[in-house]
Scaffold this motif. Structure first.
Motif, mmCIF file in Angstrom:
data_model
loop_
_atom_site.group_PDB
_atom_site.id
_atom_site.type_symbol
_atom_site.label_atom_id
_atom_site.label_comp_id
_atom_site.label_asym_id
_atom_site.label_seq_id
_atom_site.Cartn_x
_atom_site.Cartn_y
_atom_site.Cartn_z
ATOM 1 N N THR A 60 -29.289 -34.847 -23.903
ATOM 2 C CA THR A 60 -29.381 -33.486 -24.088
ATOM 3 C C THR A 60 -28.342 -32.614 -23.983
ATOM 4 O O THR A 60 -28.184 -31.685 -24.640
ATOM 5 C CB THR A 60 -30.301 -33.040 -22.899
ATOM 6 O OG1 THR A 60 -31.507 -34.006 -22.779
ATOM 7 C CG2 THR A 60 -30.784 -31.776 -22.804
ATOM 8 N N TYR A 63 -28.504 -28.786 -20.263
ATOM 9 C CA TYR A 63 -29.451 -28.923 -19.411
ATOM 10 C C TYR A 63 -30.085 -27.811 -18.802
ATOM 11 O O TYR A 63 -29.162 -27.264 -17.824
ATOM 12 C CB TYR A 63 -29.263 -30.207 -18.518
ATOM 13 C CG TYR A 63 -30.631 -30.937 -17.919
ATOM 14 C CD1 TYR A 63 -31.335 -32.013 -18.366
ATOM 15 C CD2 TYR A 63 -31.284 -30.274 -16.655
ATOM 16 C CE1 TYR A 63 -32.227 -32.239 -17.816
ATOM 17 C CE2 TYR A 63 -32.432 -30.572 -16.030
ATOM 18 C CZ TYR A 63 -33.089 -31.676 -16.756
ATOM 19 O OH TYR A 63 -33.995 -32.194 -16.071
ATOM 20 N N CYS A 124 -30.976 -32.870 -30.091
ATOM 21 C CA CYS A 124 -32.056 -32.749 -28.998
ATOM 22 C C CYS A 124 -32.895 -31.873 -29.543
ATOM 23 O O CYS A 124 -32.814 -31.136 -30.750
ATOM 24 C CB CYS A 124 -31.027 -31.899 -27.943
ATOM 25 S SG CYS A 124 -30.736 -30.299 -28.166
ATOM 26 N N GLY A 125 -33.946 -31.601 -28.851
ATOM 27 C CA GLY A 125 -35.043 -30.504 -29.258
ATOM 28 C C GLY A 125 -35.733 -30.881 -30.597
ATOM 29 O O GLY A 125 -36.253 -29.927 -31.382
ATOM 30 N N CYS A 133 -38.466 -29.749 -28.376
ATOM 31 C CA CYS A 133 -38.246 -29.512 -26.770
ATOM 32 C C CYS A 133 -37.619 -28.301 -26.861
ATOM 33 O O CYS A 133 -36.326 -28.194 -26.872
ATOM 34 C CB CYS A 133 -37.493 -30.541 -25.985
ATOM 35 S SG CYS A 133 -37.080 -30.019 -24.384
ATOM 36 N N ALA A 136 -34.648 -27.625 -24.293
ATOM 37 C CA ALA A 136 -33.238 -28.307 -24.708
ATOM 38 C C ALA A 136 -32.769 -27.083 -25.887
ATOM 39 O O ALA A 136 -31.523 -27.058 -25.813
ATOM 40 C CB ALA A 136 -33.194 -29.550 -25.514
ATOM 41 N N HIS A 140 -29.033 -24.836 -25.449
ATOM 42 C CA HIS A 140 -28.090 -25.043 -26.253
ATOM 43 C C HIS A 140 -27.912 -23.310 -26.749
ATOM 44 O O HIS A 140 -26.557 -22.869 -26.982
ATOM 45 C CB HIS A 140 -28.429 -25.807 -27.609
ATOM 46 C CG HIS A 140 -27.338 -25.896 -28.819
ATOM 47 N ND1 HIS A 140 -27.665 -25.869 -30.165
ATOM 48 C CD2 HIS A 140 -25.930 -25.774 -28.551
ATOM 49 C CE1 HIS A 140 -26.396 -25.904 -30.608
ATOM 50 N NE2 HIS A 140 -25.588 -25.953 -29.719
#
Length: 527
Positions: A60, A63, A124-125, A133, A136, A140
């Motif tokens: 991740t 966070y 991520c995501g 997600c 996440a 960012h």
């Protein structure tokens, strides 16, 4: 590619760690820094290591911790937005390009903290092909600012009326938690970690640090973990001017185990200080070593100069003794590559760092077993010539002598006739100066096989203890000649403790400074 510094990043303090534990209901692991803060100063996004202390990969990286944002983004996800935006992405080449750019940037940013094979190429995501997600992606986007992560920016804009880092809804703010601590006296003791990376060894101290105005230095340390590993980082530096790659590997391997101890003890990243001294200062390839340390700890090692090294040694040695030595004191710290001489009372008044140490003198003069008398005399001349340059130190003023670090503590065990190394017996021990010098000179002439049978000598010191003892002997002789000092006091505490105390001071400075105001991640989030 070298990325620009993160625009909102700041150190994680002990106060931040306490607030995050309240936000999440658990201790946050693998913390590197605070990537973005709420308007009140509380953590909103935390930057994490790509591998947790448990060894598990953690992709991740950014966070999201701020409860109001977490709650509102969860509501957006519950409406079916993920499927809707993923379908939209599949039919929009421009959206795909921006999503992939965010993916690539994310990977480069995470790789700054180390390459983890299990998650290599995975961001991520759902990037770069899906929207999976939003927490996440929003993390960012907040960490880097608007315009980089399109779906992160989009969800933050969508919830801007109900949750924003510009309009605080926090139950636990830095001000409220600090007031709570001050009101009931429950402010937790800060746990700090100090790493001293020298020519011969790398050492770790994890300690609980508390303000104590009645002690010199204004603080007290209670040891949690104190350990040493012989790594010989400076082996050959005096001759080659470079750090040996195998020595770098040994040192970084030891550092990985130290990192696990630090994380297991719950030390906040802002409370960790890594100091590298003589060998690293002198090496032309020190940047290779610095990058390795950064990838493991997530912080930059500090290659300090001789003056700061001397100051930290003085503070660590004098503040820990059972009784204050008569002032002014001369503190002597004999390392593998250098020796520090510091004179002062509660604070250093003058200091000097000399390029004489156990490893340097051994490599230059004492490699034969046992060394010849000619070699010993050459080593003594070398040491004396360097001591002659220490004009900053007026030995005629010295009224007490304090020796620290492995050479002195080991030779103190020898002088006490111990069967094994006993720190409690060694710390604060007083030894007749003339007798101490004689024992050191005898040790320089002792064959290796005999030294190996002395259980109080660490195996990694067996080949260099004679050279270090010779440095200590020459200093003892000079101090004795002035006629004011008859005993030498040994301190088990040294630069490592000084580093820990300095880490506490940095925490106090960080807590005293107001958290920086942060700008909104999108135009829709402004008040």
């Amino acid at each position: 590619m070298t990325l620009d510094p993160m625009p909102f990043e700041s150190p994680a303090t002990a106060l931040d760690m306490e607030i995050m534990s309240r936000q999440l209901g658990r201790t946050m692991r693998g913390v590197v820094s605070i990537a973005r803060r709420c308007a009140c100063g509380a953590p909103a996004v935390v930057r994490t290591l790509p591998r947790l202390p448990s060894g598990a990969p953690f992709p991740t990286s950014f966070y999201l911790t701020l409860p109001s944002l977490v709650e509102e983004i969860s509501r957006v996800e519950a409406t079916g937005t993920l499927a809707e935006w993923t379908e939209e992405l599949a039919g929009d080449p421009e959206a795909q390009r921006k999503h992939r750019r965010a993916h690539e940037h994310f990977l480069e940013r995470r790789d700054e903290l180390g390459d983890v094979e299990e998650i290599r190429g995975i961001s991520c995501g759902g990037m770069p092909e899906r929207v999976k997600c939003l927490h996440a992606l929003a993390g960012h986007a907040l960490a880097e600012g608007p315009g980089l992560n399109p779906y992160g920016d989009r969800v933050l804009e969508q919830i801007a009326e109900s949750a924003s880092i510009e309009r605080c809804r926090c139950e636990d703010t830095p001000a409220s938690v600090t007031a709570e601590w001050e009101a009931d006296g429950t402010r937790p003791t800060d746990r700090v970690a100090a790493i001293d990376c020298g020519t011969n060894s790398i050492r770790l101290l994890i300690a609980d640090a508390a303000d104590d105005p009645d002690r010199p230095g204004g603080a007290a340390l209670t040891d949690i973990d104190r350990t040493m590993t012989i790594v010989r980082l400076g082996y050959g530096v005096d001759r080659t001017g470079v750090l040996d790659p195998e020595a770098i590997d040994r040192t970084l391997e030891a550092l990985r185990s130290y990192k696990q101890r630090i994380d297991a003890a719950g030390v906040a990243p802002a409370a960790v200080r890594f100091v590298a001294t003589s060998a690293t200062r002198d090496a032309s390839n020190r940047d290779d070593f610095v990058r390795g340390v950064r990838s493991i700890l997530g912080i930059d090692p500090e290659v300090i100069d001789g003056a700061e090294e001397a100051t930290l040694s003085f503070q660590g040695a004098v503040t820990s003794l059972p009784s204050a030595p008569e002032a002014p004191s001369l503190v002597v710290d004999i390392g593998g590559g250098s020796t520090e001489l510091i004179i002062g009372a509660e604070e250093p008044e003058a200091e000097v760092s000399l390029n004489i140490g156990s490893v340097r003198i051994m490599e230059r003069h004492l490699q034969d077993d046992p060394p010849s008398e000619d070699a010993i005399r050459a080593a003594e001349r070398d040491i004396d010539e360097m001591l002659d340059t220490a004009t900053e130190i007026d030995l005629s003023r010295v009224r007490s002598l304090v020796g620290v670090a492995g050479t002195v503590t080991t030779m103190t065990a020898h002088a006490l006739g111990l069967d094994q190394y006993e720190p409690d017996a060694i710390h604060g021990a007083e030894t007749d100066v003339e007798r101490f010098a004689e024992l050191c000179e005898e040790m320089a002439r002792t064959p290796r096989a005999e030294r190996e049978q002395m259980a109080y000598i660490h195996p990694g010191r067996v080949d260099v203890i004679g050279a270090g003892a010779l440095v200590w002997a020459r200093i003892l002789r000079r101090v004795a000649a002035e006629g004011h000092v008859s005993v030498a006091v040994t301190s088990e505490h040294d630069i490592l403790d000084g580093i820990a105390l300095s880490a506490l001071r940095r925490l106090r400075v960080a807590e005293a400074e107001p958290a920086p105001r942060t700008s909104a991640p999108t135009g829709a989030q402004t008040d």
